[in-house]
Design a protein around this motif. Structure first.
Motif, PDB file in Angstrom:
ATOM      1  N   GLU A  89      -5.901  -4.113  -7.507  1.00 44.97           N
ATOM      2  CA  GLU A  89      -5.848  -3.436  -6.212  1.00 44.97           C
ATOM      3  C   GLU A  89      -6.541  -4.309  -5.184  1.00 44.97           C
ATOM      4  N   ILE A  90      -5.824  -4.564  -4.094  1.00 45.33           N
ATOM      5  CA  ILE A  90      -6.352  -5.361  -2.982  1.00 45.33           C
ATOM      6  C   ILE A  90      -6.534  -4.430  -1.791  1.00 45.33           C
ATOM      7  N   ASN A  91      -7.765  -4.305  -1.306  1.00 45.32           N
ATOM      8  CA  ASN A  91      -8.058  -3.500  -0.118  1.00 45.32           C
ATOM      9  C   ASN A  91      -8.440  -4.433   1.020  1.00 45.32           C
ATOM     10  N   THR A  92      -7.726  -4.308   2.142  1.00 48.80           N
ATOM     11  CA  THR A  92      -8.013  -5.118   3.327  1.00 48.80           C
ATOM     12  C   THR A  92      -8.186  -4.187   4.523  1.00 48.80           C
ATOM     13  N   ALA A  93      -8.449  -4.756   5.667  1.00 50.30           N
ATOM     14  CA  ALA A  93      -8.586  -3.967   6.890  1.00 50.30           C
ATOM     15  C   ALA A  93      -7.266  -3.290   7.257  1.00 50.30           C
ATOM     16  N   ASP A  94      -6.143  -3.836   6.774  1.00 51.10           N
ATOM     17  CA  ASP A  94      -4.827  -3.291   7.089  1.00 51.10           C
ATOM     18  C   ASP A  94      -4.357  -2.220   6.107  1.00 51.10           C
ATOM     19  N   GLY A  95      -4.995  -2.093   4.938  1.00 53.88           N
ATOM     20  CA  GLY A  95      -4.587  -1.099   3.952  1.00 53.88           C
ATOM     21  C   GLY A  95      -4.755  -1.624   2.536  1.00 53.88           C
ATOM     22  N   PHE A  96      -4.079  -0.966   1.585  1.00 53.50           N
ATOM     23  CA  PHE A  96      -4.210  -1.397   0.192  1.00 53.50           C
ATOM     24  C   PHE A  96      -2.860  -1.685  -0.436  1.00 53.50           C
ATOM     25  N   ASN A  97      -2.875  -2.580  -1.420  1.00 51.79           N
ATOM     26  CA  ASN A  97      -1.716  -2.914  -2.223  1.00 51.79           C
ATOM     27  C   ASN A  97      -2.162  -2.928  -3.679  1.00 51.79           C
ATOM     28  N   VAL A  98      -1.306  -2.458  -4.566  1.00 48.17           N
ATOM     29  CA  VAL A  98      -1.582  -2.476  -5.997  1.00 48.17           C
ATOM     30  C   VAL A  98      -0.416  -3.179  -6.682  1.00 48.17           C
ATOM     31  N   PHE A  99      -0.733  -4.156  -7.523  1.00 43.96           N
ATOM     32  CA  PHE A  99       0.312  -4.824  -8.280  1.00 43.96           C
ATOM     33  C   PHE A  99      -0.093  -4.936  -9.736  1.00 43.96           C
TER      34      PHE A  99
END
Length: 156
Positions: A89-99
């Protein structure tokens, strides 16, 4: 060369062999070009890296089974080991993505994101070969496959 009357042309064959040869040549060239560009066997990816904007935040190497998180980005990256791979899970200022990273098949697939209503990046095919990528435009996130396995034998 003899002039042919309109009646001779009307009563003749629609095509002669000489009329069909240019089409056959074009067909053979088209098939050859398709074989050259569509059939090359791509190399399996040996790893991948994740970029947020222009900054590399994470990389993974399949042969060593090792993640490397860029210094200062540790808070935004969560890696969970599962039976057959990893969920990242990658959390950034723009939101999150899970791969999901499948270790055995050497594939990476985006499985969840909050980027938009349609979540286009989750419908992209899994990365399998060097040169493949998954891009989430709203989040400025790119997952890019890196080259071939350096431990593979070299022939030629």
């Amino acid at each position: 060369m003899k002039k042919r009357s309109v009646e001779d042309v009307k009563n003749g064959k629609y095509f002669s062999v000489w009329d069909i040869i240019p089409y056959a040549v074009v067909l053979v060239v088209a098939v050859a070009l398709m074989l050259v560009f569509l059939l090359p066997d791509k190399e399996k990816m040996s790893g991948f890296y994740v970029e947020y904007g222009e900054t590399r935040i994470l990389s993974y190497d399949f042969p060593s089974d090792e993640f490397t998180v860029t210094s200062g980005c540790e808070d935004g990256v969560a890696v969970k080991e599962e039976n057959d791979g990893y969920t990242v899970e990658i959390n950034t200022a723009d939101g999150f993505n899970v791969f999901f990273v499948d270790k055995q098949n050497r594939t990476v697939k985006m499985i969840e994101a909050d980027c938009s209503f349609t979540r286009d990046c989750t419908y992209m095919p899994a990365m399998e070969e060097s040169g493949d990528s998954i891009i989430c435009v709203p989040h400025k996130l790119k997952i890019i496959a890196s080259g071939s396995d350096v431990s593979s034998p070299v022939t030629g």
